[in-house]
Write a protein that holds these residues in place. Structure first.
Motif, PDB file in Angstrom:
ATOM      1  N   TYR A 199       3.907  -8.613   5.144  1.00 22.71           N
ATOM      2  CA  TYR A 199       4.614  -7.134   4.902  1.00 22.71           C
ATOM      3  C   TYR A 199       5.564  -6.594   5.891  1.00 22.71           C
ATOM      4  O   TYR A 199       6.390  -5.609   5.500  1.00 22.71           O
ATOM      5  CB  TYR A 199       3.605  -6.189   4.277  1.00 22.71           C
ATOM      6  CG  TYR A 199       2.723  -6.747   3.010  1.00 22.71           C
ATOM      7  CD1 TYR A 199       3.349  -7.203   1.612  1.00 22.71           C
ATOM      8  CD2 TYR A 199       1.226  -6.870   2.851  1.00 22.71           C
ATOM      9  CE1 TYR A 199       2.754  -7.713   0.772  1.00 22.71           C
ATOM     10  CE2 TYR A 199       0.610  -7.427   1.901  1.00 22.71           C
ATOM     11  CZ  TYR A 199       1.394  -7.812   0.707  1.00 22.71           C
ATOM     12  OH  TYR A 199       0.813  -8.151  -0.404  1.00 22.71           O
ATOM     13  N   SER A 200       5.045  -6.642   7.180  1.00 23.04           N
ATOM     14  CA  SER A 200       5.848  -6.106   8.005  1.00 23.04           C
ATOM     15  C   SER A 200       6.952  -6.853   8.226  1.00 23.04           C
ATOM     16  O   SER A 200       8.062  -6.090   8.394  1.00 23.04           O
ATOM     17  CB  SER A 200       4.893  -6.442   9.410  1.00 23.04           C
ATOM     18  OG  SER A 200       3.741  -5.863   9.352  1.00 23.04           O
ATOM     19  N   ALA A 229       9.373  -5.280   5.355  1.00 24.03           N
ATOM     20  CA  ALA A 229       9.812  -4.189   5.551  1.00 24.03           C
ATOM     21  C   ALA A 229      10.935  -4.267   6.700  1.00 24.03           C
ATOM     22  O   ALA A 229      11.879  -3.545   6.390  1.00 24.03           O
ATOM     23  CB  ALA A 229       8.631  -3.395   6.101  1.00 24.03           C
ATOM     24  N   TRP A 257      13.156  -0.919   6.093  1.00 25.14           N
ATOM     25  CA  TRP A 257      12.359  -0.095   6.050  1.00 25.14           C
ATOM     26  C   TRP A 257      11.487   0.266   7.459  1.00 25.14           C
ATOM     27  O   TRP A 257      11.397  -0.465   8.049  1.00 25.14           O
ATOM     28  CB  TRP A 257      11.402  -0.319   4.886  1.00 25.14           C
ATOM     29  CG  TRP A 257      11.923  -0.421   3.614  1.00 25.14           C
ATOM     30  CD1 TRP A 257      12.986   0.186   3.106  1.00 25.14           C
ATOM     31  CD2 TRP A 257      11.241  -1.101   2.617  1.00 25.14           C
ATOM     32  NE1 TRP A 257      13.058  -0.161   1.741  1.00 25.14           N
ATOM     33  CE2 TRP A 257      12.262  -0.913   1.374  1.00 25.14           C
ATOM     34  CE3 TRP A 257      10.281  -1.823   2.191  1.00 25.14           C
ATOM     35  CZ2 TRP A 257      12.111  -1.488   0.109  1.00 25.14           C
ATOM     36  CZ3 TRP A 257       9.663  -2.387   1.070  1.00 25.14           C
ATOM     37  CH2 TRP A 257      10.943  -2.264  -0.117  1.00 25.14           C
ATOM     38  N   LEU A 299       8.222   0.618   9.389  1.00 28.23           N
ATOM     39  CA  LEU A 299       6.766   0.363   9.196  1.00 28.23           C
ATOM     40  C   LEU A 299       6.016   1.048  10.317  1.00 28.23           C
ATOM     41  O   LEU A 299       6.333   0.782  11.559  1.00 28.23           O
ATOM     42  CB  LEU A 299       6.306  -0.918   9.145  1.00 28.23           C
ATOM     43  CG  LEU A 299       4.787  -1.272   8.853  1.00 28.23           C
ATOM     44  CD1 LEU A 299       4.633  -2.327   7.909  1.00 28.23           C
ATOM     45  CD2 LEU A 299       3.996  -1.636  10.303  1.00 28.23           C
ATOM     46  N   ILE A 306       5.016   2.734   4.916  1.00 25.84           N
ATOM     47  CA  ILE A 306       6.072   1.896   4.900  1.00 25.84           C
ATOM     48  C   ILE A 306       7.109   2.970   4.520  1.00 25.84           C
ATOM     49  O   ILE A 306       6.817   3.443   3.210  1.00 25.84           O
ATOM     50  CB  ILE A 306       6.062   0.702   4.246  1.00 25.84           C
ATOM     51  CG1 ILE A 306       5.168  -0.374   4.854  1.00 25.84           C
ATOM     52  CG2 ILE A 306       7.509   0.081   3.896  1.00 25.84           C
ATOM     53  CD1 ILE A 306       5.118  -1.640   4.140  1.00 25.84           C
ATOM     54  N   ALA A 366      10.677   1.913  -1.620  1.00 30.81           N
ATOM     55  CA  ALA A 366       9.553   1.095  -1.156  1.00 30.81           C
ATOM     56  C   ALA A 366       8.334   1.004  -1.944  1.00 30.81           C
ATOM     57  O   ALA A 366       7.600  -0.228  -2.343  1.00 30.81           O
ATOM     58  CB  ALA A 366       9.198   1.418   0.469  1.00 30.81           C
TER      59      ALA A 366
END
Length: 248
Positions: free
Chosen positions: A16-17, A20, A25, A27, A47, A52
């Motif tokens: 997910y990091s 993003a 995005w 984080l 996030i 998002a």
């Protein structure tokens, strides 16, 4: 639960990091708790970015992994699970928390393995007395920043409880066909020996494990968004008895 689950949770958090990062995005880690083997027992992050929540909300649920753990000497495949919860951030105006209902405590933060990393009491623990919810934050060096982050998480969790209570009153025929929204539902399986990812809502198999765990989620999430939109319009996407293969 268990060491392998914590290592899998760490893989998911990295996934997910990276996603993003690729989406542009921001984080920001709120809190982390490590297992003895260095995996993540729990991680909380914010996030921020256009769209998002609209995309990531489809990641809520139980993620199952099937692989040979690093800790397994005999080479046997184990099955473990990690739970992902994606909540919208709630502004203070949407949910008022009475200061008399919370207890705020400061404590010394610690890192992986329990070693003290800050002898100054900058870590914050907030207890919401009416609900019994406890939220802590220790990632910032400033007590004020940790308190701000912990309050944001507390507001989001309280709103989540309120929404779930409201959802429980809705008749079954008005529930989304995608699922009940309960986090106990298994939504996806990551089978490492066969390099296969199965999304159980789409009933599809994907064979791009390495790139998927590196944050290439766009194709699968686009399909989930399309499926949800079709069902919202009353359409019934075709489903077969067995999962289809997608990609190479």
């Amino acid at each position: 639960g268990g060491d392998e689950a914590s290592l899998f949770a760490q893989d998911l958090f990295r996934m997910y990091s990276r996603f993003a990062e690729k989406k542009g995005w921001k984080l920001e880690v709120v809190d982390t708790s490590y297992s003895p083997v260095g995996g993540l027992k729990e991680a909380i992050a914010e996030i921020r970015g256009r769209g998002a929540y609209a995309v990531l909300k489809y990641e809520s649920g139980v993620h199952r992994v099937q692989r040979v753990p690093r800790t397994e000497a005999a080479g046997r495949i184990h099955t473990s699970t990690a739970t992902v919860a994606v909540l919208p951030e709630v502004e203070e105006i949407d949910l008022r928390i009475d200061p008399k209902d919370i207890k705020i405590e400061a404590f010394g933060s610690s890192g992986p393995g329990g070693q003290s990393v800050n002898r100054n009491y900058t870590a914050i623990r907030i207890t919401h007395r009416p609900s019994g919810l406890v939220v802590s934050c220790q990632d910032e060096k400033s007590q004020h920043r940790n308190k701000e982050k912990a309050m944001r998480v507390l507001r989001s969790r309280l709103m989540d409880i309120a929404q779930r209570e409201q959802q429980a009153k809705i008749a079954d025929n008005r529930r989304s066909q995608v699922g009940t929204g309960e986090r106990s539902e298994k939504i996806r399986t990551y089978n490492f020996p066969q390099s296969r990812i199965t999304d159980h809502r789409l009933n599809e198999n994907f064979h791009n494990m390495e790139s998927f765990l590196d944050g290439d989620l766009d194709d699968m999430l686009a399909m989930l968004v399309k499926q949800a939109q079709a069902r919202a319009l009353g359409e019934t996407p075709g489903e077969s008895g067995s999962a289809r293969d997608v990609g190479n």
